[in-house]
Scaffold this motif. Structure first.
Motif, PDB file in Angstrom:
ATOM      1  N   ASN A 177       0.770  -1.091  -0.039  1.00  0.00           N
ATOM      2  CA  ASN A 177       0.129   0.041  -0.208  1.00  0.00           C
ATOM      3  C   ASN A 177       0.883   1.106  -0.114  1.00  0.00           C
ATOM      4  O   ASN A 177       1.898   1.279   0.701  1.00  0.00           O
ATOM      5  N   LEU A 178       0.339   2.246  -0.613  1.00  0.00           N
ATOM      6  CA  LEU A 178       1.059   3.739  -0.740  1.00  0.00           C
ATOM      7  C   LEU A 178       0.147   4.813  -0.191  1.00  0.00           C
ATOM      8  O   LEU A 178      -1.145   4.592  -0.635  1.00  0.00           O
ATOM      9  N   GLN A 179       0.519   5.696   0.377  1.00  0.00           N
ATOM     10  CA  GLN A 179      -0.432   6.931   0.914  1.00  0.00           C
ATOM     11  C   GLN A 179       0.849   8.019   0.873  1.00  0.00           C
ATOM     12  O   GLN A 179       2.036   7.864   1.306  1.00  0.00           O
ATOM     13  N   GLY A 180       0.315   9.176   0.759  1.00  0.00           N
ATOM     14  CA  GLY A 180       1.218  10.370   0.716  1.00  0.00           C
ATOM     15  C   GLY A 180       0.591  11.469   1.581  1.00  0.00           C
ATOM     16  O   GLY A 180      -0.532  11.585   1.820  1.00  0.00           O
ATOM     17  N   MET A 181       1.406  12.258   2.298  1.00  0.00           N
ATOM     18  CA  MET A 181       0.952  13.220   3.179  1.00  0.00           C
ATOM     19  C   MET A 181       2.122  14.051   3.472  1.00  0.00           C
ATOM     20  O   MET A 181       3.290  13.838   3.011  1.00  0.00           O
ATOM     21  N   HIS A 182       1.682  15.175   4.256  1.00  0.00           N
ATOM     22  CA  HIS A 182       2.710  16.064   4.465  1.00  0.00           C
ATOM     23  C   HIS A 182       3.216  15.908   6.195  1.00  0.00           C
ATOM     24  O   HIS A 182       2.128  15.666   6.748  1.00  0.00           O
ATOM     25  N   ASP A 183       4.414  16.076   6.680  1.00  0.00           N
ATOM     26  CA  ASP A 183       4.693  15.956   7.912  1.00  0.00           C
ATOM     27  C   ASP A 183       4.445  17.156   8.792  1.00  0.00           C
ATOM     28  O   ASP A 183       3.940  18.220   8.266  1.00  0.00           O
ATOM     29  N   LYS A 187       6.493  19.114   5.053  1.00  0.00           N
ATOM     30  CA  LYS A 187       7.328  18.291   3.776  1.00  0.00           C
ATOM     31  C   LYS A 187       6.625  17.141   3.398  1.00  0.00           C
ATOM     32  O   LYS A 187       6.050  16.236   4.517  1.00  0.00           O
ATOM     33  N   PRO A 188       6.637  16.739   2.129  1.00  0.00           N
ATOM     34  CA  PRO A 188       6.125  15.555   1.713  1.00  0.00           C
ATOM     35  C   PRO A 188       6.575  14.410   2.104  1.00  0.00           C
ATOM     36  O   PRO A 188       8.096  14.026   2.181  1.00  0.00           O
ATOM     37  N   VAL A 189       5.788  13.166   2.402  1.00  0.00           N
ATOM     38  CA  VAL A 189       6.254  11.956   3.087  1.00  0.00           C
ATOM     39  C   VAL A 189       5.459  10.909   2.424  1.00  0.00           C
ATOM     40  O   VAL A 189       4.445  10.934   2.197  1.00  0.00           O
ATOM     41  N   LEU A 190       6.285   9.965   1.959  1.00  0.00           N
ATOM     42  CA  LEU A 190       5.566   8.670   1.151  1.00  0.00           C
ATOM     43  C   LEU A 190       5.429   7.554   2.433  1.00  0.00           C
ATOM     44  O   LEU A 190       6.430   7.240   2.727  1.00  0.00           O
ATOM     45  N   LEU A 191       4.183   7.036   2.627  1.00  0.00           N
ATOM     46  CA  LEU A 191       4.120   5.940   3.630  1.00  0.00           C
ATOM     47  C   LEU A 191       3.824   4.664   2.707  1.00  0.00           C
ATOM     48  O   LEU A 191       3.165   4.519   2.030  1.00  0.00           O
ATOM     49  N   CYS A 192       4.878   3.549   3.023  1.00  0.00           N
ATOM     50  CA  CYS A 192       4.660   2.356   2.185  1.00  0.00           C
ATOM     51  C   CYS A 192       4.686   1.330   3.025  1.00  0.00           C
ATOM     52  O   CYS A 192       5.577   1.086   3.888  1.00  0.00           O
ATOM     53  N   ALA A 193       3.510   0.472   2.981  1.00  0.00           N
ATOM     54  CA  ALA A 193       3.037  -0.728   3.618  1.00  0.00           C
ATOM     55  C   ALA A 193       3.914  -2.036   2.981  1.00  0.00           C
ATOM     56  O   ALA A 193       3.805  -2.068   1.825  1.00  0.00           O
ATOM     57  N   CYS A 194       4.801  -2.649   3.894  1.00  0.00           N
ATOM     58  CA  CYS A 194       5.294  -3.880   3.105  1.00  0.00           C
ATOM     59  C   CYS A 194       4.978  -5.034   3.807  1.00  0.00           C
ATOM     60  O   CYS A 194       4.337  -4.977   4.844  1.00  0.00           O
TER      61      CYS A 194
END
Length: 250
Positions: A177-183, A187-194
């Motif tokens: 899964n991928l999601q994007g947000m700002h911290d 600043k842009p951060v990509l969240l990646c579920a493995c």
């Protein structure tokens, strides 16, 4: 708990849009109006419904037989009516996202297809992944995709409108899964579920690792909420996370 819906089948996906809650189960999409309590059953899917998205006033559902079914809401009859059936994938469609007037679909056949939201015609088929395309994310002018082939690919449109890979990030594990947000510093951060029961957090565009989140089971769901919140869900339940404020350097 405000109420319970007995759906009669295993839930493959769920989204909300306006007053409507859509739930994908085997061979049906259930629609529930949270304001009027109206319940509808949208038939047509063959097998499990794995993913849904709304775009251009249309509801799209990716199904087990590789078809993407489309419905449009009729305000006169107060029902969802079949609008189209998009065929081209040879195996189940497991990820859908809308962006830049296009629908993007990821499949177990390892491909991504780009569809026009206006004509509902397939514009391009992307075949660079070598395993199931689990999740898609539209962010600004980019399309990001992740796969069980242990890669995240960043796509950008060329002058002729076709997408090409501009960067491939390799992981040690398959990606779910991928999601994007700002911290907290915007600043842009990509969240990646493995599929090693973790979520990796990456600064963009550098892809430098910002941190990790661990769970007891695979984190199949990540959702971004308001006020810097995000949610992770696995087989044991869900957790709510919030970005800590940056500590000023002395």
């Amino acid at each position: 708990c405000m109420g319970v819906l007995n759906l009669g089948g295993e839930v493959g996906c769920m989204i909300s849009e306006g007053p409507w809650l859509f739930v994908g189960i085997p061979n049906f999409v259930k629609a529930w109006n949270t304001q009027t309590n109206q319940e509808l059953s949208l038939s047509g899917p063959v097998g499990q419904v794995y993913t849904m998205v709304v775009g251009n006033d249309l509801l799209f559902a990716g199904t087990q037989d590789g078809t993407i079914l489309v419905w449009k809401f009729n305000t006169v009859t107060n029902c969802f009516e079949p609008a189209a059936s998009l065929k081209g994938h040879t195996l189940a469609v497991v990820s859908l996202v809308v962006g830049a007037n296009r629908l993007y679909s990821g499949s177990m056949d390892h491909s991504i297809k780009a569809w026009s939201l206006e004509t509902l015609q397939c514009l391009q088929t992307l075949t660079e992944h070598t395993n199931v395309v689990m999740s898609l994310l539209c962010w600004e002018q980019f399309l990001l995709s992740c796969s069980l082939d242990q890669t995240i690919k960043v796509w950008v449109a060329t002058e002729n409108g076709n997408l090409e890979v501009t960067y491939t990030h390799n992981e040690e594990h398959g990606l779910l899964n991928l999601q994007g947000m700002h911290d907290s510093e915007s600043k842009p951060v990509l969240l990646c579920a493995c599929n090693d029961n973790s979520v990796r957090l990456y600064d963009l565009p550098s892809f430098s690792e910002k941190g990790k989140i661990f769970a007891k089971q695979e984190i199949r769901a990540i959702e971004v909420g308001p006020g810097g919140l995000f949610f992770t869900g696995d087989g044991t339940g869900y957790r709510v996370w919030k970005w800590a404020e940056a500590v000023p350097k002395p």
